[in-house]
Enzyme design. Structure first.
Site, PDB file in Angstrom:
ATOM      1  N   LYS A  37      70.186  23.996 -18.500  1.00 39.32           N
ATOM      2  CA  LYS A  37      71.605  23.787 -18.209  1.00 39.32           C
ATOM      3  C   LYS A  37      71.715  23.012 -16.908  1.00 39.32           C
ATOM      4  O   LYS A  37      71.103  23.375 -15.899  1.00 39.32           O
ATOM      5  CB  LYS A  37      72.348  25.121 -18.072  1.00 39.32           C
ATOM      6  CG  LYS A  37      73.857  24.889 -18.042  1.00 39.32           C
ATOM      7  CD  LYS A  37      74.615  26.034 -17.403  1.00 39.32           C
ATOM      8  CE  LYS A  37      74.580  25.931 -15.908  1.00 39.32           C
ATOM      9  NZ  LYS A  37      75.776  26.384 -15.203  1.00 39.32           N
ATOM     10  N   ASP A  64      77.020  21.324 -18.199  1.00 41.61           N
ATOM     11  CA  ASP A  64      78.093  22.248 -17.804  1.00 41.61           C
ATOM     12  C   ASP A  64      79.006  21.512 -16.828  1.00 41.61           C
ATOM     13  O   ASP A  64      78.945  21.738 -15.622  1.00 41.61           O
ATOM     14  CB  ASP A  64      77.453  23.488 -17.172  1.00 41.61           C
ATOM     15  CG  ASP A  64      78.466  24.543 -16.791  1.00 41.61           C
ATOM     16  OD1 ASP A  64      79.620  24.460 -17.240  1.00 41.61           O
ATOM     17  OD2 ASP A  64      78.083  25.460 -16.037  1.00 41.61           O
ATOM     18  N   LEU A  65      79.835  20.605 -17.346  1.00 38.02           N
ATOM     19  CA  LEU A  65      80.701  19.804 -16.475  1.00 38.02           C
ATOM     20  C   LEU A  65      82.146  20.297 -16.516  1.00 38.02           C
ATOM     21  O   LEU A  65      82.982  19.831 -15.749  1.00 38.02           O
ATOM     22  CB  LEU A  65      80.635  18.321 -16.869  1.00 38.02           C
ATOM     23  CG  LEU A  65      79.236  17.683 -16.771  1.00 38.02           C
ATOM     24  CD1 LEU A  65      79.301  16.204 -17.127  1.00 38.02           C
ATOM     25  CD2 LEU A  65      78.636  17.852 -15.380  1.00 38.02           C
ATOM     26  N   LYS A  66      82.465  21.208 -17.418  1.00 39.77           N
ATOM     27  CA  LYS A  66      83.798  21.846 -17.504  1.00 39.77           C
ATOM     28  C   LYS A  66      84.917  20.808 -17.374  1.00 39.77           C
ATOM     29  O   LYS A  66      85.756  20.877 -16.471  1.00 39.77           O
ATOM     30  CB  LYS A  66      83.946  22.939 -16.440  1.00 39.77           C
ATOM     31  CG  LYS A  66      82.948  24.083 -16.566  1.00 39.77           C
ATOM     32  CD  LYS A  66      83.276  25.205 -15.612  1.00 39.77           C
ATOM     33  CE  LYS A  66      82.327  26.380 -15.724  1.00 39.77           C
ATOM     34  NZ  LYS A  66      80.985  26.131 -15.156  1.00 39.77           N
ATOM     35  N   ASP A  69      91.405  17.351 -18.162  1.00 41.62           N
ATOM     36  CA  ASP A  69      92.258  16.247 -17.696  1.00 41.62           C
ATOM     37  C   ASP A  69      93.211  15.921 -18.836  1.00 41.62           C
ATOM     38  O   ASP A  69      93.294  16.692 -19.808  1.00 41.62           O
ATOM     39  CB  ASP A  69      91.371  15.027 -17.327  1.00 41.62           C
ATOM     40  CG  ASP A  69      92.009  14.152 -16.252  1.00 41.62           C
ATOM     41  OD1 ASP A  69      93.209  13.832 -16.393  1.00 41.62           O
ATOM     42  OD2 ASP A  69      91.315  13.790 -15.288  1.00 41.62           O
ATOM     43  N   ILE A  70      93.905  14.798 -18.782  1.00 38.70           N
ATOM     44  CA  ILE A  70      94.760  14.431 -19.912  1.00 38.70           C
ATOM     45  C   ILE A  70      93.849  14.105 -21.104  1.00 38.70           C
ATOM     46  O   ILE A  70      92.671  13.759 -20.924  1.00 38.70           O
ATOM     47  CB  ILE A  70      95.694  13.247 -19.572  1.00 38.70           C
ATOM     48  CG1 ILE A  70      94.891  12.006 -19.177  1.00 38.70           C
ATOM     49  CG2 ILE A  70      96.696  13.637 -18.495  1.00 38.70           C
ATOM     50  CD1 ILE A  70      95.746  10.744 -19.069  1.00 38.70           C
ATOM     51  N   PRO A  71      94.367  14.239 -22.339  1.00 39.52           N
ATOM     52  CA  PRO A  71      93.513  14.080 -23.524  1.00 39.52           C
ATOM     53  C   PRO A  71      92.712  12.781 -23.530  1.00 39.52           C
ATOM     54  O   PRO A  71      91.501  12.784 -23.786  1.00 39.52           O
ATOM     55  CB  PRO A  71      94.522  14.112 -24.681  1.00 39.52           C
ATOM     56  CG  PRO A  71      95.658  14.943 -24.159  1.00 39.52           C
ATOM     57  CD  PRO A  71      95.746  14.642 -22.689  1.00 39.52           C
ATOM     58  N   THR A 127      84.438  33.779 -15.015  1.00 36.77           N
ATOM     59  CA  THR A 127      84.215  35.212 -14.801  1.00 36.77           C
ATOM     60  C   THR A 127      84.474  35.648 -13.365  1.00 36.77           C
ATOM     61  O   THR A 127      84.486  36.837 -13.073  1.00 36.77           O
ATOM     62  CB  THR A 127      82.788  35.604 -15.219  1.00 36.77           C
ATOM     63  OG1 THR A 127      81.892  34.630 -14.692  1.00 36.77           O
ATOM     64  CG2 THR A 127      82.645  35.659 -16.715  1.00 36.77           C
ATOM     65  N   ARG A 218      68.967  32.049 -11.392  1.00 35.33           N
ATOM     66  CA  ARG A 218      68.100  32.576 -10.328  1.00 35.33           C
ATOM     67  C   ARG A 218      67.024  33.570 -10.762  1.00 35.33           C
ATOM     68  O   ARG A 218      65.911  33.520 -10.219  1.00 35.33           O
ATOM     69  CB  ARG A 218      68.981  33.162  -9.209  1.00 35.33           C
ATOM     70  CG  ARG A 218      69.692  32.068  -8.427  1.00 35.33           C
ATOM     71  CD  ARG A 218      70.879  32.582  -7.656  1.00 35.33           C
ATOM     72  NE  ARG A 218      71.959  32.973  -8.548  1.00 35.33           N
ATOM     73  CZ  ARG A 218      73.141  33.436  -8.148  1.00 35.33           C
ATOM     74  NH1 ARG A 218      73.380  33.587  -6.856  1.00 35.33           N
ATOM     75  NH2 ARG A 218      74.069  33.754  -9.021  1.00 35.33           N
TER      76      ARG A 218
END
Ligand code: C5P
Length: 242
Positions: A37, A64-66, A69-71, A127, A218
């Site tokens: 990841k 994992d850039l999450k 923004d606008i579509p 989380t 970790r």
């Protein structure tokens, strides 16, 4: 997890800006985990060229850039990522229906361009947020209720699954079905430090709950022997559903 065809569900989080260190860890762990990841810390420091070097080692890679923004911008961002041949790309479900549908359309262009289609996964509520954060944001549900609500919305928009806490796996599978993927961080093998993770679960417990992939950083990357730790985790989950 199908015990007749066991796969290694661990995606090791290469949370470092240091390309050499990430490559060295990735090479050492290549046959001991299911994939890698890579998040913003690595991507912002090393860019697509750095990511390509990890991908070229031949392991599945979760970006994992999450994205949120606008579509049009999210769809274009995903199109730009397709040549890197990620195994998983993620977006924020809170970006809304139109953004998710645009993202699905962009992901579905992969095969026509000659790339394997990445899985498109939604981030529900990170989380680190709790019920009080929902109230402050004007969301009139508990964090757990909101997670289930968002998982169902993501499924309705065509996403393949969600990132979630180990404590939400069962409720998400009950609401969305077992085929809807759950990708689960906050995993700690017995005897390892929780670090800053609040609600942890062991790899075996999470797989028993129905987790499809475990994101583990970790406990593996900072172990005396990352290889031995990754091996131990693989052995502990391999037949966890028997
Ligand atoms: O080192 P550790 O196992 O805690 O790393 C977990 C990884 O999963 C980190 O890369 C962290 O950013 C990510 N993550 C998380 N909780 C979320 C989403 C992602 O811990 N809700």
């Amino acid at each position: 997890m199908n015990s007749n065809n066991p796969y290694n569900p661990t995606l090791v989080a290469l949370d470092t800006p240091d390309l050499k260190h990430a490559l060295s860890l990735a090479k050492r762990l290549a046959n001991k985990v299911g994939g890698m990841k890579i998040g913003l810390e690595f991507f912002n420091a090393n860019g697509p060229q750095g990511v390509k070097q990890i991908v070229d080692l031949g392991m599945p890679v979760f970006f994992d850039l999450k994205l949120s923004d606008i579509p049009n911008t999210v769809a274009a961002g995903i199109r730009s990522l397709l040549p890197l041949e990620a195994f998983i790309i993620n977006i924020h479900i809170l970006g809304g229906r139109q953004m998710m549908q645009a993202a699905v359309a962009a992901i579905n262009e992969a095969e026509g361009l000659g790339y394997a289609r990445p899985m498109l996964i939604g981030v529900t509520i990170v989380t680190s947020m709790e019920d009080a954060d929902m109230q402050e944001l004007g969301i009139n549900r508990t964090a757990s209720e909101q997670v289930i609500h968002l998982a169902k919305l993501a499924q309705d928009c065509g996403l393949d699954g969600v990132v979630c806490s180990s404590h939400e796996i069962a409720a998400i599978k009950a609401a969305c079905g077992t085929e809807f993927k759950t990708i689960v961080p906050g995993i700690r093998p017995k005897g390892t430090s929780a670090d800053d993770q609040k609600r942890v679960m062991t790899p075996t417990e999470a797989i028993k709950q129905g987790a499809d992939y475990l994101v583990i950083g970790r406990p593996i990357t900072q172990a005396d022997s990352p290889e031995d730790m990754a091996d131990d985790i693989w052995q502990s989950v391999r037949y966890a559903d028997l």
